[in-house]
Write a protein that holds these residues in place. Structure first.
Motif, PDB file in Angstrom:
ATOM      1  N   ARG A 145       0.822  -1.209   0.000  1.00 36.30           N
ATOM      2  CA  ARG A 145       0.000   0.000   0.000  1.00 36.30           C
ATOM      3  C   ARG A 145       0.855   1.258   0.000  1.00 36.30           C
ATOM      4  O   ARG A 145       0.524   2.247  -0.654  1.00 36.30           O
ATOM      5  N   TYR A 149       0.810   4.504  -2.327  1.00 31.38           N
ATOM      6  CA  TYR A 149       0.565   5.789  -1.668  1.00 31.38           C
ATOM      7  C   TYR A 149       1.598   6.833  -2.088  1.00 31.38           C
ATOM      8  O   TYR A 149       1.269   7.995  -2.297  1.00 31.38           O
ATOM      9  N   GLU A 205      -6.873   3.680  -4.574  1.00 30.29           N
ATOM     10  CA  GLU A 205      -7.775   2.782  -5.298  1.00 30.29           C
ATOM     11  C   GLU A 205      -8.808   3.556  -6.115  1.00 30.29           C
ATOM     12  O   GLU A 205      -9.420   2.988  -7.019  1.00 30.29           O
TER      13      GLU A 205
END
Length: 333
Positions: A145, A149, A205
């Protein structure tokens, strides 16, 4: 490596002979039922609208092959329509493998050093003293993630709309929130900073950013606020004895950070931390958006931009010299 004049440096009447990234492509009909393609073309510095008419060579083949993310070679002139730049296309074709160009050649990136931003973000997590929030943040920003990010833009068009824009935007907000905590000790610093780190987390997302910035199906159907809230709630469930009051207040920060119902926040800010986060978000976003607009939209031989719809005004570049002490360090130093 792509070597061509930046669009932002060109003026009305200048020739276009450029590789450009297709950011939007819509097949439309004129009032006479003739087909044309409405395009948004751009490089790292500027996005320009253009219409591809059916009398341009190879139109019938191009209309089924030009899509968002395509790279095209365009010849024509830079013009204006209703105060905005526009390209009049005389020739256009899809780029070939031998041209050695990729979408990455056209995607703008943050001017800040990425390693510096990564270290700054991780060091700020380490300062979180609340054990539940600290564990939550470490779990959420796992390797996979975190890589998304630090790559994601913070927006598609308006502010921090470039690679690594999301982490840059977040770090700005963290600094503003930290300052407000120094001024107002009633604020819960750990809660507020955690909210700042997570408020736009769902954009990893909501947006695709491997070529042109576009909304994903999930992004269109849910939006980044809901996406972030679902992920955070799911991760909280994995942490034993996570306080319910802390959970509710953290989720409130995410859900209310856009400030108004008409701006897609399902609730308005109702805590000190929530109003602080909302205003910090607004300040970071709007200063960045105005700065980028002043860099790209100043009219020739003028200190004014065109009228900017999202700002509701045209913008003025005063060009006043800054006589402040140049030895003073900024917040990024």
């Amino acid at each position: 490596m792509l070597n061509q004049t930046e669009l932002a440096s060109l003026s009305k009447g200048d020739s276009i002979d450029h590789f450009l990234l297709v950011k939007k492509s819509d097949l439309r009909l004129t009032k006479q039922n003739k087909e044309y393609i409405s395009l948004e073309l751009g490089d790292k510095t500027l996005s320009v609208l253009s219409n591809l008419w059916d009398d341009v060579k190879n139109f019938q083949n191009l209309k089924s092959h030009i899509t968002a993310g395509s790279i095209v070679k365009v010849k024509g002139l830079l013009d204006e329509y209703q105060g905005a730049s526009q390209i009049k296309i005389s020739e256009i074709h899809l780029a070939k493998d031998k041209d050695n160009v990729t979408p990455l050649d056209f995607i703008p990136r943050s001017s800040r050093d990425l390693d510096e931003m990564k270290n700054e973000f991780k060091s700020r997590i380490k300062k979180i003293s609340n054990s539940h929030l600290s564990k939550l943040l470490k779990n959420i920003f796992n390797d996979e993630r975190f890589e998304k990010y630090i790559t994601a833009p913070a927006g598609k068009l308006w502010h921090h709309s470039y690679i690594s824009g999301l982490i840059e935007h977040t770090l700005e907000i963290i600094k503003i929130c930290d300052l407000m905590c120094d001024i107002h000790p009633e604020l819960n610093r750990d809660l507020l900073i955690a909210g700042a780190m997570l408020h736009d987390f769902g954009k990893i997302e909501e947006l695709s950013f491997d070529s042109a910035f576009e909304y994903t199906d999930k992004g269109k159907l849910l939006g980044h606020i809901v996406i972030a809230s679902l992920i955070v709630d799911d991760e909280i469930k994995k942490i034993k004895d996570f306080p319910e009051e802390l959970k509710i207040n953290l989720l409130h920060l995410i859900l209310s950070h856009q400030g108004k119902l008409e701006h897609a926040s399902p609730v308005v800010p109702k805590t000190l931390e929530a109003i602080t986060l909302y205003q910090a978000d607004e300040l970071s976003a709007k200063v960045n958006a105005y700065k980028l607009t002043l860099q790209s939209e100043i009219k020739k031989d003028s200190k004014w931009t065109r009228f900017i719809n999202l700002a509701g005004t045209d913008l003025y570049s005063h060009e006043l010299e800054d006589f402040s002490d140049t030895d003073n360090k900024t917040l990024f130093d």
